[in-house]
Design an enzyme around this catalytic site. Structure first.
Site, PDB file in Angstrom:
ATOM      1  N   SER A  33       0.625  -1.164   0.035  1.00  0.00           N
ATOM      2  CA  SER A  33       0.113  -0.009  -0.042  1.00  0.00           C
ATOM      3  C   SER A  33       0.959   1.089  -0.023  1.00  0.00           C
ATOM      4  O   SER A  33       1.948   1.365   0.731  1.00  0.00           O
ATOM      5  CB  SER A  33      -0.906  -0.186   1.137  1.00  0.00           C
ATOM      6  OG  SER A  33      -1.753   1.176   1.390  1.00  0.00           O
ATOM      7  N   LYS A  73      -3.518   2.594  -2.463  1.00  0.00           N
ATOM      8  CA  LYS A  73      -2.839   3.366  -1.191  1.00  0.00           C
ATOM      9  C   LYS A  73      -4.064   3.762  -0.057  1.00  0.00           C
ATOM     10  O   LYS A  73      -5.111   3.421  -0.629  1.00  0.00           O
ATOM     11  CB  LYS A  73      -2.814   5.017  -1.884  1.00  0.00           C
ATOM     12  CG  LYS A  73      -2.596   6.116  -1.125  1.00  0.00           C
ATOM     13  CD  LYS A  73      -1.124   6.332  -0.562  1.00  0.00           C
ATOM     14  CE  LYS A  73      -0.755   7.195   0.512  1.00  0.00           C
ATOM     15  NZ  LYS A  73       0.177   7.110   1.115  1.00  0.00           N
ATOM     16  N   GLY A  94       1.756  11.151   5.070  1.00  0.00           N
ATOM     17  CA  GLY A  94       0.751  11.602   5.945  1.00  0.00           C
ATOM     18  C   GLY A  94      -0.811  11.302   5.011  1.00  0.00           C
ATOM     19  O   GLY A  94      -1.551  12.030   5.269  1.00  0.00           O
ATOM     20  N   LEU A  95      -0.551  10.122   4.343  1.00  0.00           N
ATOM     21  CA  LEU A  95      -1.885   9.637   3.884  1.00  0.00           C
ATOM     22  C   LEU A  95      -2.652  10.548   3.138  1.00  0.00           C
ATOM     23  O   LEU A  95      -3.888  10.528   3.254  1.00  0.00           O
ATOM     24  CB  LEU A  95      -2.866   8.965   4.851  1.00  0.00           C
ATOM     25  CG  LEU A  95      -2.223   7.744   5.742  1.00  0.00           C
ATOM     26  CD1 LEU A  95      -3.375   7.177   6.582  1.00  0.00           C
ATOM     27  CD2 LEU A  95      -1.779   6.695   5.060  1.00  0.00           C
ATOM     28  N   ASN A 105      -5.182  -0.605   7.775  1.00  0.00           N
ATOM     29  CA  ASN A 105      -3.932   0.055   8.055  1.00  0.00           C
ATOM     30  C   ASN A 105      -3.982   0.808   9.721  1.00  0.00           C
ATOM     31  O   ASN A 105      -4.316   2.170   9.669  1.00  0.00           O
ATOM     32  CB  ASN A 105      -3.407   1.136   7.103  1.00  0.00           C
ATOM     33  CG  ASN A 105      -2.197   1.954   7.380  1.00  0.00           C
ATOM     34  OD1 ASN A 105      -1.603   1.479   8.223  1.00  0.00           O
ATOM     35  ND2 ASN A 105      -1.985   2.797   6.462  1.00  0.00           N
ATOM     36  N   CYS A 148       0.072   3.430  10.384  1.00  0.00           N
ATOM     37  CA  CYS A 148       0.725   4.480   9.775  1.00  0.00           C
ATOM     38  C   CYS A 148       1.233   5.310  10.753  1.00  0.00           C
ATOM     39  O   CYS A 148       0.691   5.980  11.302  1.00  0.00           O
ATOM     40  CB  CYS A 148      -0.436   5.174   8.692  1.00  0.00           C
ATOM     41  SG  CYS A 148       0.704   6.579   7.974  1.00  0.00           S
ATOM     42  N   ILE A 176       6.021  -5.875   7.463  1.00  0.00           N
ATOM     43  CA  ILE A 176       5.880  -4.714   8.260  1.00  0.00           C
ATOM     44  C   ILE A 176       5.477  -3.316   7.478  1.00  0.00           C
ATOM     45  O   ILE A 176       5.845  -3.494   6.558  1.00  0.00           O
ATOM     46  CB  ILE A 176       7.106  -4.711   9.051  1.00  0.00           C
ATOM     47  CG1 ILE A 176       8.149  -4.164   8.315  1.00  0.00           C
ATOM     48  CG2 ILE A 176       7.313  -5.653  10.316  1.00  0.00           C
ATOM     49  CD1 ILE A 176       9.515  -4.093   9.072  1.00  0.00           C
ATOM     50  N   GLY A 229       7.334  -2.782  -1.978  1.00  0.00           N
ATOM     51  CA  GLY A 229       6.944  -1.755  -1.604  1.00  0.00           C
ATOM     52  C   GLY A 229       7.963  -0.568  -2.363  1.00  0.00           C
ATOM     53  O   GLY A 229       7.877  -0.582  -3.539  1.00  0.00           O
TER      54      GLY A 229
HETATM   55  C1  LIG Z   1       6.102   6.485   0.180  1.00  0.00           C
HETATM   56  C2  LIG Z   1       5.531   5.467   0.698  1.00  0.00           C
HETATM   57  C3  LIG Z   1       3.913   5.346   1.241  1.00  0.00           C
HETATM   58  C4  LIG Z   1       3.421   4.444   1.927  1.00  0.00           C
HETATM   59  N1  LIG Z   1       2.077   4.512   2.148  1.00  0.00           N
HETATM   60  C5  LIG Z   1       1.675   3.650   2.900  1.00  0.00           C
HETATM   61  C6  LIG Z   1       0.207   3.639   2.977  1.00  0.00           C
HETATM   62  O1  LIG Z   1      -0.746   4.538   2.688  1.00  0.00           O
HETATM   63  N2  LIG Z   1      -0.493   2.697   3.592  1.00  0.00           N
HETATM   64  C7  LIG Z   1       0.259   1.504   4.329  1.00  0.00           C
HETATM   65  O2  LIG Z   1      -0.236   0.721   4.930  1.00  0.00           O
HETATM   66  N3  LIG Z   1       1.558   1.522   4.073  1.00  0.00           N
HETATM   67  C8  LIG Z   1       2.251   2.736   3.293  1.00  0.00           C
HETATM   68  N4  LIG Z   1       3.443   2.550   3.096  1.00  0.00           N
HETATM   69  C9  LIG Z   1       4.294   1.451   3.864  1.00  0.00           C
HETATM   70  C10 LIG Z   1       4.630   0.173   2.867  1.00  0.00           C
HETATM   71  O3  LIG Z   1       3.301  -0.205   2.278  1.00  0.00           O
HETATM   72  C11 LIG Z   1       5.395  -0.826   3.194  1.00  0.00           C
HETATM   73  O4  LIG Z   1       4.685  -1.214   4.503  1.00  0.00           O
HETATM   74  C12 LIG Z   1       6.673  -0.511   3.677  1.00  0.00           C
HETATM   75  O5  LIG Z   1       7.282   0.627   2.942  1.00  0.00           O
HETATM   76  C13 LIG Z   1       7.747  -1.569   3.825  1.00  0.00           C
HETATM   77  O6  LIG Z   1       8.021  -2.267   2.472  1.00  0.00           O
HETATM   78  P1  LIG Z   1       9.335  -1.856   1.518  1.00  0.00           P
HETATM   79  O7  LIG Z   1      10.512  -1.541   2.164  1.00  0.00           O
HETATM   80  O8  LIG Z   1       9.079  -2.889   0.545  1.00  0.00           O
HETATM   81  O9  LIG Z   1       8.816  -0.600   1.067  1.00  0.00           O
HETATM   82  C14 LIG Z   1       4.254   3.563   2.295  1.00  0.00           C
HETATM   83  C15 LIG Z   1       5.628   3.392   2.156  1.00  0.00           C
HETATM   84  C16 LIG Z   1       6.176   4.331   1.183  1.00  0.00           C
HETATM   85  C17 LIG Z   1       7.718   4.315   0.967  1.00  0.00           C
END
Ligand SMILES: Cc1cc2nc3c(=O)[nH]c(=O)nc-3n(C[C@H](O)[C@H](O)[C@H](O)COP(=O)(O)O)c2cc1C
Ligand SMILES: Cc1cc2nc3c(=O)[nH]c(=O)nc-3n(C[C@H](O)[C@H](O)[C@H](O)COP(=O)(O)OP(=O)(O)OC[C@H]3O[C@@H](n4cnc5c(N)ncnc54)[C@H](O)[C@@H]3O)c2cc1C
Ligand code: FES
Lengths: 303, 311
Positions: B22, B46, B73-74, B129, B132, B199, B273
């Site tokens: 996400s 998202k 910040g969503l 979620n 966050c 995570i 991600g």
């Molecule tokens: C720019 C960005 C925006 C993110 N937005 C959300 C989000 O809206 N909701 C959510 O559950 N996780 C969000 N995440 C977390 C990711 O879904 C993921 O859990 C986290 O980045 C770890 O995985 P990765 O290391 O592969 O990125 C976001 C991560 C990044 C980098």
């Protein structure tokens, strides 16, 4: 948007910390518009992790002979960059013949006369503050430091507009710290532009900021028919935005911001903008530099 | 023998176990030039809130050693605009859609969101979620600004409340910013979640020494990318030993090898991600890579790999 493995044609130091890199990325070269950028993976590993955004500086052409002896013109992309940190440092060590993973063309470029309609980057007039750019008017390009890069591509595309008609010649104001960091003066002249230079220390041309040079030049131009295109550091763009609003001159500014994805997915690169139609200060909207930008109408931006 | 990549998460039958995390894949449309979307196991949106959110002031991201910090910040258009403007494209992909939701206020908002999504046929699952780190409203006042997913009781209450209003597959996304993640995973399982995803980002911070300013406007932010992979791996392994429901593993997955690590540690599916930002085709490369690995090692299906770590 394309993701390509592009071969480095050359990667040359042009002066001081400035390099010019040419990449075979024909699909990108064919569809790119002035003001758009590419996002480059400079190394294979995770240091640095993210891609580095660079504006398209110009489109190169070379004649390639095929085996059947028919010659075909092939376009390639050229970027101009300054080594400022580890990413650009690594990029400067990459050699001709090596390959780089490149994504582009990205973002919305400049809106100008003669641009093909419905193009990837073409913006409806209402997004330029509802004001049409003045088609028969005069154009001034203001380039601060590295901001020169995308404006050469723009000047190239503006070249077709009657260079003979003195009144319609594109004027370029180049700003630099000192005389040995002035970029692309010759390129602009070769494109038929009228060039003025400003240096912070006065070692060449006008002494002071290029935005002050703009103010001075405005006294010699009928600014009712003028459009400004600018790229450079934030304080410069802010000042140009102020000048343009004061004289109601349409101005398009190309901005930078820290980018993670470059394709509009992460929402990381936003800047604060206002709805130009509503003109209300307290209502703002975040826009993505990589998607809605990097070119914005001066009146849109909340500094 | 063709290796079987199929997995089951709750009521969802997935053609392969490769998902997107996400917030790192937008609403999929951003990736259509790079990825053949119908090849993905599932698409996760998202995170959506009930009302539109403008998100946090910039700068919102910065690079760190083998990782990045973000405090978006969503930012999202809110539930109704999401349904009108983003969902039609997602439906067209033909891939199961998981909508991630968050609440800015209380459990009631989760219930409203879940009810709305429950009525939409093309939404295959809901991801909660509750982890966050970048929204302050989402932290509960009575818990002194802690996240729902930092408290087993709060986690239980939210999951249970949503479970009561939807029969769709329910996934709970957990935060690594806790002392013992297994407690939280168990609370979510008891409350009836179909799977846990872990995570979310690790809380971090970075400073510009020239200006003495934090590199992110909100000062602290969420760390993601290869830098957090060992932490994520350890947590998936810990949770795998405690829960019976499937685990969706993520955190710094960049390629087939890092994806395989998560399956061995106990994940039934994985999410890509930050890697989407660097190579938008990462998911497709991993799907092909997993097939190749299973073929080479004469393993009949991906399920045989889950939790098969040899100690
Ligand atoms: C720019 C960005 C925006 C993110 N937005 C959300 C989000 O809206 N909701 C959510 O559950 N996780 C969000 N995440 C977390 C990711 O879904 C993921 O859990 C986290 O980045 C770890 O995985 P990765 O290391 O592969 O990125 C976001 C991560 C990044 C980098
Ligand atoms: C749309 C766009 C077009 C650009 N076009 C050009 C160009 O044509 N030529 C050129 O030389 N540079 C251009 N830049 C800036 C260029 O991307 C950065 O200089 C580069 O990413 C720095 O990487 P680094 O690893 O060398 O530096 P880092 O070690 O990452 O940082 C060194 C310094 O550069 C700053 N910086 C890092 N990333 C960015 C960024 N994305 N934008 C602005 N500042 C940054 C940092 O704050 C730091 O002060 C452009 C940026 C954007 C967003
Ligand atoms: S850099 Fe990701 S949205 Fe602009």
């Amino acid at each position: 948007m394309f993701q390509v493995s592009a071969k480095i044609i050359y990667n040359n130091k042009i002066k001081k910390n400035y390099f010019e890199i040419a990449l075979t990325a024909q699909q990108i070269a064919k569809s790119a518009l002035p003001g758009q950028f590419v996002n480059i993976k400079v190394s294979d590993g995770s240091e640095p992790l993210l891609r580095r955004p660079l504006s398209i500086h110009r489109i190169g052409r070379k004649v390639a002979r095929s085996q059947s002896h028919t010659s075909k013109e092939k376009e390639f992309i050229v970027m101009l960059y300054e080594v400022v940190g580890k990413g650009t440092e690594i990029l400067s060590t990459r050699k001709a013949g090596e390959y780089l993973d490149v994504i582009g063309p990205l973002g919305n470029g400049f809106d100008y006369e003669g641009r093909p309609p419905q193009s990837a980057g073409g913006r409806p007039p209402e997004q330029c503050g509802g004001r049409r750019m003045k088609d028969d008017g005069r154009i001034v390009l203001v380039a601060g430091g590295m901001g020169t890069a995308p404006l050469v591509f723009l000047a190239e595309r503006l070249r077709e507009r009657g260079t003979k008609d003195e009144r319609r010649r594109t004027k370029v104001l180049i700003g630099a710290k000192t005389k040995d960091s002035i970029l692309c003066e010759k390129e602009f002249r070769d494109l038929g532009c009228e060039v003025r230079v400003a240096t912070d220390d006065g070692s060449r041309g006008f002494k002071g900021y290029v935005s002050n040079l703009l103010k001075k030049e405005l006294s010699t131009i009928d600014y009712r028919i003028l459009t400004i295109y600018a790229c450079g550091p934030i304080p410069m763009l802010k000042e140009i935005s102020r000048i343009s609003l004061e004289h109601t001159i349409p101005a398009q500014l190309s901005l930078e911001s820290h980018m993670a994805c470059g394709i509009g997915a992460c929402m990381g690169c936003v800047i604060k903008t206002r709805d130009v139609e509503r003109e209300t200060k307290d209502v703002f909207e975040y826009k993505r530099v990589c998607k809605e930008g990097p070119v914005f109408e001066a009146g849109e931006i909340i500094w | 023998m063709k290796p079987n990549l199929k997995v089951k998460i709750g009521k969802m039958e997935l053609q392969n176990p490769v998902m997107v995390a996400s917030g790192t894949f937008g609403y999929a449309e951003e990736f259509k030039d790079f990825v053949d979307l119908k090849k993905l196991g599932v698409i996760v949106t998202k995170t959506i809130t009930l009302k539109p959110r403008q998100g946090n002031p910039p700068p919102r991201t910065c690079e760190t050693p083998a990782g990045m910090l973000n405090s978006i910040g969503l930012e999202n258009p809110g539930m109704e605009k999401f349904i009108q403007e983003k969902l039609p494209f997602l439906k067209k992909t033909g891939v199961p859609i998981i909508v991630s939701i968050a609440s800015e206020s209380d459990t009631d908002e989760f219930i409203t969101l879940a009810r709305r999504l429950d009525a939409i046929k093309e939404v295959s699952a809901i991801e909660l979620n509750i982890s966050c780190p970048n929204i302050h409203e989402g932290r509960r006042a009575r818990d002194e600004g802690r996240l729902v997913s930092q408290n087993p009781q709060a986690t239980y209450e939210v999951v249970k409340a949503v479970r009561n209003v939807t029969r769709k597959t329910l996934i709970t996304k957990l935060s690594p910013n806790v002392t013992d993640i297994t407690e939280i995973a168990l609370a979510a399982e008891r409350a009836g979640t179909d799977a846990v995803a872990l995570i979310n980002t690790l809380m971090g911070m970075s400073i510009n020494v020239k200006t003495r300013k934090p590199k992110i406007a909100m000062v602290t932010a969420g760390l993601s990318g290869p830098a957090i992979r060992p932490v994520a791996m350890r947590m998936v392994w810990e949770v795998y030993q405690k829960v019976k429901i499937p685990i969706i593993g993520m955190g710094g997955i960049m390629d087939t090898e890092s994806a395989l690590e998560f399956f061995l540690a106990g994940a039934s599916a994985i999410s890509v991600g930050t890697a989407n930002f660097i190579n938008p085709k990462t998911t497709i490369d991993i799907i092909a890579g997993l097939k190749k690995y299973l073929e080479k090692h004469k393993i009949s299906g991906i399920k045989a790999l889950v939790g098969s770590l040899i100690i």
